[in-house]
Write an enzyme that holds these catalytic residues in place. Structure first.
Site, PDB file in Angstrom:
ATOM      1  N   LYS A   1       0.844  -1.202   0.000  1.00 47.38           N
ATOM      2  CA  LYS A   1       0.000   0.000   0.000  1.00 47.38           C
ATOM      3  C   LYS A   1       0.879   1.251   0.000  1.00 47.38           C
ATOM      4  O   LYS A   1       2.009   1.218   0.481  1.00 47.38           O
ATOM      5  CB  LYS A   1      -0.861   0.029   1.272  1.00 47.38           C
ATOM      6  CG  LYS A   1      -2.039  -0.921   1.271  1.00 47.38           C
ATOM      7  CD  LYS A   1      -2.850  -0.753   2.558  1.00 47.38           C
ATOM      8  CE  LYS A   1      -4.003  -1.734   2.609  1.00 47.38           C
ATOM      9  NZ  LYS A   1      -4.989  -1.558   1.556  1.00 47.38           N
TER      10      LYS A   1
ATOM     11  N   ARG B   1     -10.453 -11.416   1.856  1.00 46.04           N
ATOM     12  CA  ARG B   1     -11.327 -12.446   1.298  1.00 46.04           C
ATOM     13  C   ARG B   1     -10.682 -13.833   1.379  1.00 46.04           C
ATOM     14  O   ARG B   1     -11.396 -14.845   1.422  1.00 46.04           O
ATOM     15  CB  ARG B   1     -11.701 -12.073  -0.149  1.00 46.04           C
ATOM     16  CG  ARG B   1     -10.513 -11.967  -1.074  1.00 46.04           C
ATOM     17  CD  ARG B   1     -10.839 -11.194  -2.349  1.00 46.04           C
ATOM     18  NE  ARG B   1     -10.946  -9.747  -2.118  1.00 46.04           N
ATOM     19  CZ  ARG B   1     -11.275  -8.847  -3.050  1.00 46.04           C
ATOM     20  NH1 ARG B   1     -11.534  -9.237  -4.281  1.00 46.04           N
ATOM     21  NH2 ARG B   1     -11.340  -7.572  -2.747  1.00 46.04           N
TER      22      ARG B   1
END
Ligand code: BES
Ligand code: MN
Ligand code: ZN
Length: 503
Positions: free
Chosen positions: A278, A352
């Site tokens: 990130k 996920r």
């Protein structure tokens, strides 16, 4: 977390004016023709010769939400100060919603730091809302401050009883509302604990300690057990960290359970993005990437405290997403728990992956309902902003959850799982890819579609994306502090209560 001591008191004018509190909280309303006093303030007004509203207006009160105005009583009643908190504009027919009372109580409690004993008349309007708002609003997280600015926590709140209902009913309401609000503050504590102190193993221990104190059964799978049982998603994501992952399972089995409910929450104790790193700006916010897990841990404990007639299990995967030498890479194929394979195209779509393992495990127990919650996608914030949870899943249950969420004052909105977006996740190499190679937008929905592949048919499923609502990066408002919010604990409490009642 420190909860003020809450005590019920009588509602006769004599009892209200004699309340020996430092500060007495009353409500103001933003009426069409200027501010008015909310119900409950009548005895205070009478003690001030009917001039309460005039005095408040003279020092700037307008009744709008998040407004606080303080007035010295000059010995006209036992309280030293009257604090007027704005409820905002009334609804149709002048009605005040529970959420208005909750927020105004929260705003008042935030302004009461250092006060030893306060009282409120807002509880006469809605006892549950006033209790929840007061406890959540009084919340502060100062464990890492070597000194506070001299204003300690709010010590005690005397709640003026509503006119309707019996003392026994009021006591029960106080007890249940306190339990729910403390579940929120307990969740906030976990979220606000920095990632160097809250990592998978320490998070698992704290979960076990919370569970143990309330008779909830605990199982912790460490990295060895995860490997043995084939939890490829959790191990893949956790691989890049020196602090190995965990899977925590908590079970509360109520007597004569009406339904079996499986809870799953994303427990990324810090999300750097991994090899798909990130950007630096605001990366510290990713300390909140375990909010879903914190919510589910605290919620099972709540289910036990409130003795819901349900069988509730939380399956909580915990991992730190780091770009270490053993990190998983874009291009890897992971074999998930249960055998499905996933091609990793972006290591920042890690939530996920750990959720898929946990969902498959949770569904081995044949639950009637499956609820998962996760700070899953930036797309949730793009679509719905910072205060509205995106709810996806089985249509009927999804709508039920979204409606119940709004009734608690936690915003939520039902979102679709459009079939055409699922093809983007088709993988040449594996059963499914973790992100779409070519984006067609709707990333919140795509994440929901990814999870759907791991949910067996016949399970009523709701997926709550709380990327925005879980963590308040702006200023405090109402009962919402900066940092962890505890959303969607109150929604889950409402859903569990609803399932306990209606199946
Ligand atoms: N934890 C983030 C989602 C997030 C973003 C939560 C902002 C709170 C605030 C999640 O793991 C993530 O990185 N999601 C990516 C997925 C993308 C790579 C497909 C996203 O949504 O940008
Ligand atoms: Mn991520
Ligand atoms: Zn994440």
């Amino acid at each position: 977390m420190t909860t003020p001591k809450l005590t019920l008191t009588g509602n006769s004018p004599a009892e209200v004016t004699a309340l020996a509190v430092d500060t007495l909280v009353v409500g103001t309303i933003q009426g069409a023709d200027g501010p008015t006093l909310a119900p409950g303030a009548e005895p205070v007004d009478a003690a001030l010769d009917g001039r309460l509203l005039e005095l408040l207006v003279s020092i700037g009160a307008t009744g709008k939400a998040d407004e606080v105005v303080k007035l010295p009583t000059m010995g006209k009643l036992a309280a030293t100060v009257v604090l007027a908190t704005g409820l905002g504009k009334p609804g149709a027919g002048g009605a005040l919603s529970a959420e208005q009372v909750r927020r105004a109580s929260g705003t008042a409690a935030r302004a009461l730091g250092g006060v030893k004993r306060a009282g409120t008349v807002l509880s006469a309007i809605d006892l549950q809302a006033a209790v929840e708002g007061s406890i959540m609003g009084a919340y502060r997280f100062d464990r890492y401050k070597s000194a506070t600015n001299g204003d300690g926590p709010l010590g005690r709140v005397d709640l003026v009883s509503p006119a309707s209902g019996t003392p026994k009913e009021h006591k029960a309401t106080l007890k249940a509302a306190t339990a729910i609000a403390e579940t929120v503050t307990c969740t906030r504590d976990l979220i606000n604990t920095p990632p160097n102190d809250l990592f998978p193993a320490s998070f698992a221990e704290r979960a076990a300690a919370l569970a143990g104190a309330s008779g909830v059964e605990v199982t912790i799978l460490d990295e060895k057990a995860l490997r043995k049982e084939g939890y490829g998603g959790i191990l893949g994501v956790g691989g890049g960290s020196s602090r190995p992952p965990r899977l925590v399972r908590l079970r509360y089995k109520g007597s004569k359970p009406k339904a079996k409910v499986a809870l799953v929450g994303k427990g990324i104790t810090f999300d750097t993005g991994g090899i798909s790193l990130k950007p630096a700006a605001d990366m510290d916010h990713m300390t909140s990437d375990m909010s879903g897990a914190a919510v589910m841990v605290a919620t099972v404990v709540l289910a036990a405290k409130l003795r819901y007639p349900l069988d509730v299990t939380a399956t909580v995967p915990m991992a730190e997403n780091m770009p270490g030498g053993a990190a998983y890479r874009p291009g890897d194929v992971l074999t998930m728990y249960g055998g499905k394979t996933v091609e990793v195209l972006n290591t920042d779509a890690e939530g996920r992956l750990i959720l898929a393992d946990a969902i498959v495990r949770a569904c081995e127990d044949d639950p009637d309902y499956l609820i998962d919650t996760a700070t899953l996608t930036g797309g949730q914030i793009v679509a719905l902003g910072n205060r509205t949870t995106g709810v996806m899943g089985s249509e009927e249950f999804r709508d039920r959850v979204a409606t119940l969420a709004r009734a608690t004052g936690e915003g939520a909105w039902a979102m679709p799982l459009p079939e055409e977006l699922r093809t983007g996740l088709d993988s040449k190499l594996a059963d499914i890819a973790n992100v779409a190679a070519a984006s067609n937008g709707g990333s919140m929905l795509v994440a929901g579609l990814f999870l759907r592949d791991f949910v067996p048919d016949g399970v009523q499923w709701a997926h709550l994306d709380i990327a925005g609502p879980a963590y308040n990066t702006g200023g405090p408002w109402g009962y919402t502090a900066k940092g962890g919010t505890g959303v969607p604990v109150r929604t889950l409490a409402a859903v569990l209560a609803d399932i306990a009642e209606h199946g």
